[in-house]
Scaffold this motif. Sequence first.
Motif, PDB file in Angstrom:
ATOM      1  N   ARG A  81      31.228  57.575  25.410  1.00 42.60           N
ATOM      2  CA  ARG A  81      32.243  58.478  26.023  1.00 42.60           C
ATOM      3  C   ARG A  81      33.257  58.760  24.930  1.00 42.60           C
ATOM      4  O   ARG A  81      33.829  57.890  24.053  1.00 42.60           O
ATOM      5  CB  ARG A  81      32.966  57.901  27.044  1.00 42.60           C
ATOM      6  N   GLY A  82      33.500  59.868  24.704  1.00 40.16           N
ATOM      7  CA  GLY A  82      34.436  60.612  23.703  1.00 40.16           C
ATOM      8  C   GLY A  82      36.045  60.425  24.155  1.00 40.16           C
ATOM      9  O   GLY A  82      35.935  60.212  25.535  1.00 40.16           O
ATOM     10  N   THR A  98      27.698  61.198  24.826  1.00 40.32           N
ATOM     11  CA  THR A  98      26.670  61.072  23.903  1.00 40.32           C
ATOM     12  C   THR A  98      25.768  59.987  24.924  1.00 40.32           C
ATOM     13  O   THR A  98      25.897  58.820  24.884  1.00 40.32           O
ATOM     14  CB  THR A  98      26.683  60.410  22.640  1.00 40.32           C
ATOM     15  N   VAL A  99      24.364  60.662  25.365  1.00 40.97           N
ATOM     16  CA  VAL A  99      23.638  59.633  26.074  1.00 40.97           C
ATOM     17  C   VAL A  99      22.271  59.192  25.132  1.00 40.97           C
ATOM     18  O   VAL A  99      21.642  60.218  24.869  1.00 40.97           O
ATOM     19  CB  VAL A  99      23.088  60.730  27.364  1.00 40.97           C
ATOM     20  N   LYS A 100      22.415  58.021  24.965  1.00 40.91           N
ATOM     21  CA  LYS A 100      21.321  57.542  24.144  1.00 40.91           C
ATOM     22  C   LYS A 100      20.090  57.231  25.308  1.00 40.91           C
ATOM     23  O   LYS A 100      20.415  56.212  26.023  1.00 40.91           O
ATOM     24  CB  LYS A 100      21.676  56.313  23.429  1.00 40.91           C
ATOM     25  N   LEU A 101      19.106  57.527  24.983  1.00 41.56           N
ATOM     26  CA  LEU A 101      17.862  57.257  25.524  1.00 41.56           C
ATOM     27  C   LEU A 101      16.813  56.460  24.980  1.00 41.56           C
ATOM     28  O   LEU A 101      16.455  57.032  23.645  1.00 41.56           O
ATOM     29  CB  LEU A 101      17.154  58.476  26.443  1.00 41.56           C
ATOM     30  N   GLU A 102      16.408  55.518  25.231  1.00 45.32           N
ATOM     31  CA  GLU A 102      15.395  54.497  24.643  1.00 45.32           C
ATOM     32  C   GLU A 102      13.956  53.921  25.265  1.00 45.32           C
ATOM     33  O   GLU A 102      14.424  53.766  26.575  1.00 45.32           O
ATOM     34  CB  GLU A 102      16.137  53.212  24.003  1.00 45.32           C
ATOM     35  N   HIS A 103      13.182  53.924  24.698  1.00 52.52           N
ATOM     36  CA  HIS A 103      12.040  53.358  25.053  1.00 52.52           C
ATOM     37  C   HIS A 103      11.158  52.966  23.844  1.00 52.52           C
ATOM     38  O   HIS A 103      10.803  53.417  23.033  1.00 52.52           O
ATOM     39  CB  HIS A 103      11.012  54.414  25.694  1.00 52.52           C
ATOM     40  N   ASP A 199      22.103  60.960  35.767  1.00 53.55           N
ATOM     41  CA  ASP A 199      22.212  59.526  35.663  1.00 53.55           C
ATOM     42  C   ASP A 199      23.663  58.997  34.913  1.00 53.55           C
ATOM     43  O   ASP A 199      24.466  58.242  35.546  1.00 53.55           O
ATOM     44  CB  ASP A 199      21.374  58.868  34.701  1.00 53.55           C
ATOM     45  N   ALA A 200      23.948  60.018  33.799  1.00 55.34           N
ATOM     46  CA  ALA A 200      25.042  59.641  33.052  1.00 55.34           C
ATOM     47  C   ALA A 200      26.547  60.300  33.788  1.00 55.34           C
ATOM     48  O   ALA A 200      27.489  59.501  33.859  1.00 55.34           O
ATOM     49  CB  ALA A 200      24.922  60.379  31.386  1.00 55.34           C
ATOM     50  N   LEU A 201      26.465  60.997  34.571  1.00 58.29           N
ATOM     51  CA  LEU A 201      27.464  61.628  35.141  1.00 58.29           C
ATOM     52  C   LEU A 201      27.701  60.817  36.542  1.00 58.29           C
ATOM     53  O   LEU A 201      28.941  60.656  36.915  1.00 58.29           O
ATOM     54  CB  LEU A 201      27.321  63.210  36.126  1.00 58.29           C
ATOM     55  N   GLY A 202      26.999  59.980  37.045  1.00 55.03           N
ATOM     56  CA  GLY A 202      27.118  59.041  38.071  1.00 55.03           C
ATOM     57  C   GLY A 202      28.168  57.862  37.916  1.00 55.03           C
ATOM     58  O   GLY A 202      28.661  57.502  38.715  1.00 55.03           O
ATOM     59  N   GLU A 203      28.414  57.910  36.687  1.00 56.99           N
ATOM     60  CA  GLU A 203      29.173  56.759  36.239  1.00 56.99           C
ATOM     61  C   GLU A 203      30.620  57.433  35.962  1.00 56.99           C
ATOM     62  O   GLU A 203      31.435  56.614  35.754  1.00 56.99           O
ATOM     63  CB  GLU A 203      28.988  56.099  35.078  1.00 56.99           C
ATOM     64  N   MET A 204      30.992  58.603  36.236  1.00 56.86           N
ATOM     65  CA  MET A 204      32.354  59.128  36.006  1.00 56.86           C
ATOM     66  C   MET A 204      33.199  59.277  37.247  1.00 56.86           C
ATOM     67  O   MET A 204      32.621  59.615  38.396  1.00 56.86           O
ATOM     68  CB  MET A 204      32.273  60.662  35.322  1.00 56.86           C
ATOM     69  N   LYS A 205      34.424  58.525  37.321  1.00 55.59           N
ATOM     70  CA  LYS A 205      35.037  58.593  38.603  1.00 55.59           C
ATOM     71  C   LYS A 205      35.761  60.115  38.743  1.00 55.59           C
ATOM     72  O   LYS A 205      36.169  60.234  40.065  1.00 55.59           O
ATOM     73  CB  LYS A 205      36.393  57.586  38.354  1.00 55.59           C
TER      74      LYS A 205
END
Length: 388
Positions: A81-82, A98-103, A199-205
Amino acid sequence: MRLFLFLALLTTASLATAADAPKPAAELPEIKELPNPFTFADGKPVRTTEDWAKRRDEIKNLFQDYEYGHLPPKPKMTVTRGEVTTDADAKVSMQQLTVKLEHDANSIQMRVTVAWPSEAKEAVPVLLQPAFSFGPPKAPSAKSFRTFAKRGYAVASFNLTDAAPDGKARTTGVYKLYGDKIDCGGLMAWAWAFHRVLDALGEMKEIDAKKAIVTGHSRYGKAALVAGAFDDRIALTVPSHSGCGGSAPYRLIYAKNEELKNIVGAFPNWFRPDFNQFADKVTRLPVDQHMLMALVAPRALLQPEGTQDTWTNPEGVQQTYAAAKKVYEFLKAEDKINIRYRPVGHIPSNDDLLDYADFVFAKKALPADFGKLQYKEDKKAFSWDVPK
Ligand code: GTR
């Protein structure tokens, strides 16, 4: 050893039947009207909501097997998060994610700009809206979010091309992560990208992720509809002028509308590579696009259309809307699907989207133009009805 051999044979045999390769277009039965969502592939009727849950899975598989390819899996995700910045004039706070996606050993990044009303007292609904730009991404300014913030909405803006290229090369984005293990075309890949942003937004209050809206215009409208159909977390789906491959039917052509053969010719990469087998066999497709809309039910769906946007088949969308509405009726959610025609060409309207979101989330009254049909009913579009 013998047991192992037996097991190995058994597994191969069961795989062979389980895989049950989808029949080629030429072997599928011809269906002239919009296919009946209330009849299973084996002919059995849907009578109960439990039946519908099963039929819904079957329909999802049909779309994946024949049209879009399969939804890729969820990868490992790390969000950086910035700083939060606030524009006092616009009353907008913003943060870059910045959403880092890994496999395995591969990774990709999605850049998401989130903006929300700085004076909000509680978590607000969020609009996932891809930037419609083909050049290098520009970070949107706080002012561009003012309209949404004023009305109490957060916006997440991102470039879908971070997750899937809009071209033939399947080497970047989700294709870089999963390579040959996935078979999806660009529209399903972009749907997957919407899901990752959620997914990423779900973590923001600041954000109420239970009130997530997905939208997009034109090709991104098609992607937004696929995203809404394939993720039950999405509360409201708004495919704007999504046309062919989105909300428009393949079977019903009324004017110089884009047809299946046009879209697989110009944009084969948006679909499974073998979707072109239906180019001259549209009536053999086991689905049509009202069934994609029906997958969203009973969650909210708004169809913004333009009466002058002929290429996107606005008349056909009135028919898919009517057909999908039958499923909403069956699920006792007919107030959750709507259509809004404007007398315009290929132009989106955020006002319509926000008016409908206010109706869904704040129970505000809808302006009178919502739900107004523009064309006469096509009696040949479909002959089936809601099961009694
Ligand atoms: C058109 C295409 C449409 C639509 C549009 C766009 O050329 O035929 O299906 O997707 O492009 O996204 O701009």
